[in-house]
Design an enzyme around this catalytic site. Structure first.
Site, PDB file in Angstrom:
ATOM      1  CG  ASP A   1      -2.545   9.727 -14.610  1.00  0.00           C
ATOM      2  OD1 ASP A   1      -1.640   8.996 -15.579  1.00  0.00           O
ATOM      3  OD2 ASP A   1      -4.319   9.398 -15.209  1.00  0.00           O
TER       4      ASP A   1
ATOM      5  CG  ASP B   1      -5.237  10.001 -20.684  1.00  0.00           C
ATOM      6  OD1 ASP B   1      -5.411  10.378 -21.491  1.00  0.00           O
ATOM      7  OD2 ASP B   1      -5.211   8.554 -20.666  1.00  0.00           O
TER       8      ASP B   1
END
Length: 252
Positions: free
Chosen positions: A21, A23
Site C-alpha cells: 500500500d 500511504d
C-alpha cells in the site's frame, strides 16, 4: 513467507511478489491525509452543530482508521458521515468544492490534501525502500496500490515511482471498475498484472480496510504495519503478522 512470531522473513522460494500500500507504508503521507480529512469534517461538524444548536465531537485519528483510511475518497466520506448520522446528497461529479454534496466534499478534501502536500512535501519511508530493494535483488516482484487518485504524483514526488513494476491507483481502479477496499479487487488486479497467484504473494498494509481486503483476496501472507499504533485492529482484521516497521525484515 513466514507467519507467527519471530523476525519477518520473505522466502524467495515461496513468495513470488509483495504488494505494498502507498500511504503510510511507502510514503509518509497518512498524516497529510488525516489533516485534510480533519479540516474537512471538523468544519462540516461545526456547521451542523451550529445549525442544530448542539455540539459535535471532532474528527479523531480513531475515526480516520475506522471509517476512511485506505478507502476511496467517496467511500470514506459516506462511511464517516453515516456513522455520525449526517445525510449529505450525492450531487454530481460537476459539483464545485464549495458544494455540500458528496462529490463537492470529495473535491474539497482533495484540495485540502494538495495544499498539505505542497506545504509539507512527501518523503518515502527508508525501511520500506530498503526492503523493496532487497526483494527485487532476490527476484521477488513488487507492486504498489493506492485508493488515491493522487498516487502517481505522490510516488513520483517521493522518487519511488520507478521502484515498482506495477502501480494500481485510484484512477486505474476506477477505469477498471474495481470495488474499493475492503473488497479485494485492487490487490487481485495488481497480482494479475504481475502474473502471480495471490497465494504466492504477500501484502503490506497499514489500514484495517486494506488488511481485510488482502485477507479476502486469499493472499499468502498479510502483514499489518502499525507505525503509529492500532496493532489490535490490524490483527482483528486478519493480519498474519503485525509489525511496527520493516527495519528487521529479511529476504532470502
Amino acid at each position: 513467507e513466514q507467519a507467527g512470531d519471530g523476525a519477518l522473513h520473505f522466502d524467495a522460494a515461496g513468495c513470488r511478489a509483495v504488494i505494498f500500500d502507498m500511504d503510510g507504508v511507502i510514503t509518509d503521507t497518512a498524516d497529510l491525509h488525516f489533516a485534510a480529512w480533519k479540516a474537512l469534517f471538523d468544519a462540516l461538524l461545526h456547521e451542523r452543530a451550529r445549525e442544530s444548536g448542539g455540539s459535535a465531537s471532532p474528527f479523531t485519528e480513531a475515526d480516520y482508521r475506522t471509517y476512511v483510511d485506505g478507502k476511496p475518497r467517496i467511500d470514506g466520506l459516506r462511511s464517516f458521515l453515516s456513522a455520525r448520522g449526517i445525510h449529505v446528497p450525492d450531487g454530481t461529479r460537476d459539483d464545485p468544492p464549495e458544494a455540500t454534496t458528496i462529490h463537492g466534499l470529495a473535491k474539497r478534501k482533495n484540495a485540502l490534501f494538495q495544499a498539505c502536500l505542497a506545504r509539507h512535501g512527501v518523503t518515502p519511508f527508508k525501511d520500506t525502500v530498503a526492503l523493496i530493494e532487497r526483494l527485487k535483488a532476490a527476484g521477488i516482484r513488487v507492486a504498489a496500490i493506492s485508493s488515491s487518485r493522487n498516487a502517481e504524483h505522490v510516488l513520483k514526488a517521493s522518487a519511488t515511482w520507478d521502484l515498482f513494476e506495477v502501480v494500481v491507483d485510484g484512477n486505474r481502479a476506477a477505469a477498471a471498475g474495481l470495488e474499493g477496499k475492503p473488497a479485494p479487487d485492487i490487490f487481485l488486479h495488481a497480482a494479475a498484472a504481475l502474473g502471480v497467484d495471490p497465494a504466492a504473494a504477500a501484502v503490506v498494509e497499514d489500514a484495517v480496510s486494506g488488511v481485510e481486503a488482502a485477507r479476502a483476496g486469499g493472499f499468502g501472507l498479510v502483514i499489518g504495519l502499525a507505525r503509529h499504533g492500532g496493532e489490535q485492529g490490524l490483527r482483528d482484521a486478519g493480519a498474519d503478522r503485525v509489525v511496527p516497521d520493516l527495519l528487521d525484515a529479511t529476504v532470502g
